[in-house]
Design a protein around this motif. Structure first.
Motif, PDB file in Angstrom:
ATOM      1  N   UNK A   1      -0.196 -76.364 -64.219  1.00 17.03           N
ATOM      2  CA  UNK A   1      -0.396 -74.997 -63.692  1.00 17.03           C
ATOM      3  C   UNK A   1       0.844 -74.143 -63.933  1.00 17.03           C
ATOM      4  N   UNK A   2       2.014 -74.743 -63.746  1.00 12.89           N
ATOM      5  CA  UNK A   2       3.255 -73.993 -63.924  1.00 12.89           C
ATOM      6  C   UNK A   2       3.441 -73.596 -65.389  1.00 12.89           C
ATOM      7  N   UNK A   3       3.031 -74.469 -66.310  1.00  7.51           N
ATOM      8  CA  UNK A   3       3.125 -74.128 -67.736  1.00  7.51           C
ATOM      9  C   UNK A   3       2.215 -72.953 -68.076  1.00  7.51           C
ATOM     10  N   UNK A   4       1.027 -72.916 -67.456  1.00  8.85           N
ATOM     11  CA  UNK A   4       0.115 -71.788 -67.659  1.00  8.85           C
ATOM     12  C   UNK A   4       0.742 -70.514 -67.104  1.00  8.85           C
ATOM     13  N   UNK A   5       1.313 -70.616 -65.921  1.00 12.84           N
ATOM     14  CA  UNK A   5       1.990 -69.460 -65.309  1.00 12.84           C
ATOM     15  C   UNK A   5       3.141 -68.993 -66.191  1.00 12.84           C
ATOM     16  N   UNK A   6       3.918 -69.925 -66.687  1.00 11.21           N
ATOM     17  CA  UNK A   6       5.053 -69.592 -67.554  1.00 11.21           C
ATOM     18  C   UNK A   6       4.577 -68.921 -68.839  1.00 11.21           C
ATOM     19  N   UNK A   7       3.486 -69.411 -69.401  1.00  6.93           N
ATOM     20  CA  UNK A   7       2.927 -68.801 -70.613  1.00  6.93           C
ATOM     21  C   UNK A   7       2.529 -67.357 -70.334  1.00  6.93           C
ATOM     22  N   UNK A   8       1.897 -67.121 -69.178  1.00  7.96           N
ATOM     23  CA  UNK A   8       1.528 -65.757 -68.783  1.00  7.96           C
ATOM     24  C   UNK A   8       2.759 -64.870 -68.642  1.00  7.96           C
ATOM     25  N   UNK A   9       3.825 -65.417 -68.084  1.00 10.16           N
ATOM     26  CA  UNK A   9       5.074 -64.657 -67.929  1.00 10.16           C
ATOM     27  C   UNK A   9       5.661 -64.312 -69.302  1.00 10.16           C
TER      28      UNK A   9
END
Length: 148
Positions: free
Chosen positions: A83-91
């Motif tokens: 989930x954090x990798x997805x969030x980071x990608x969005x950032x």
């Protein structure tokens, strides 16, 4: 002699303000990306810790409940990392969008500043021409007075 006034100064001011806002938004997006990277690093540290605990427990005699507990914890951390990798990608995507907007705003502001510089240069040249004409007229008048 009157003072130079750029007739599109208000437009230039608006463009500079938009550029400042784009700089601020880009800075915020970089800051958020850095925070999310830090969170990901923390989660990866927890994952390594859980993996280490799992390896340590496998060499010892422990209850199956304890083994399952550590395994579930490790899996939960892995889901959090995903989930954090997805969030980071969005950032990262947001940061790139802000960067493109900032680049566009900088180009636009630079264009308006060049227009202002060109207008100022033209104003200066016109003032020099007027001054030269006045000096020529004064010289002509002095010559005519001496001739008479």
């Amino acid at each position: 002699m009157k003072v130079f006034q750029f007739h599109l100064q208000k437009v230039l001011d608006v463009k500079e303000k938009e550029k400042e806002q784009a700089e601020w938004a880009f800075g915020k997006s970089v800051q958020r990306k850095n925070e999310e990277e830090w969170k990901l690093g923390q989660l990866q540290g927890l994952h390594e810790e859980a993996t280490g605990m799992l390896h340590a427990v496998q060499t010892e005699t422990v209850s199956i409940a304890r083994l399952m507990e550590i395994t579930q914890y490790k899996e939960a951390v892995e889901r959090s990392i995903t989930r954090q990798k997805v969030t980071l990608y969005g950032c990262e995507q947001e940061m790139e969008k802000c960067k493109l907007r900032l680049t566009e705003q900088m180009k636009e502001t630079q264009l308006w500043q060049k227009l202002r510089e060109k207008a100022h240069w033209q104003y200066t040249e016109d003032a020099k021409l007027r001054e030269q004409k006045e000096m020529d007229e004064i010289g002509t008048q002095l010559y005519l007075r001496k001739s008479n």
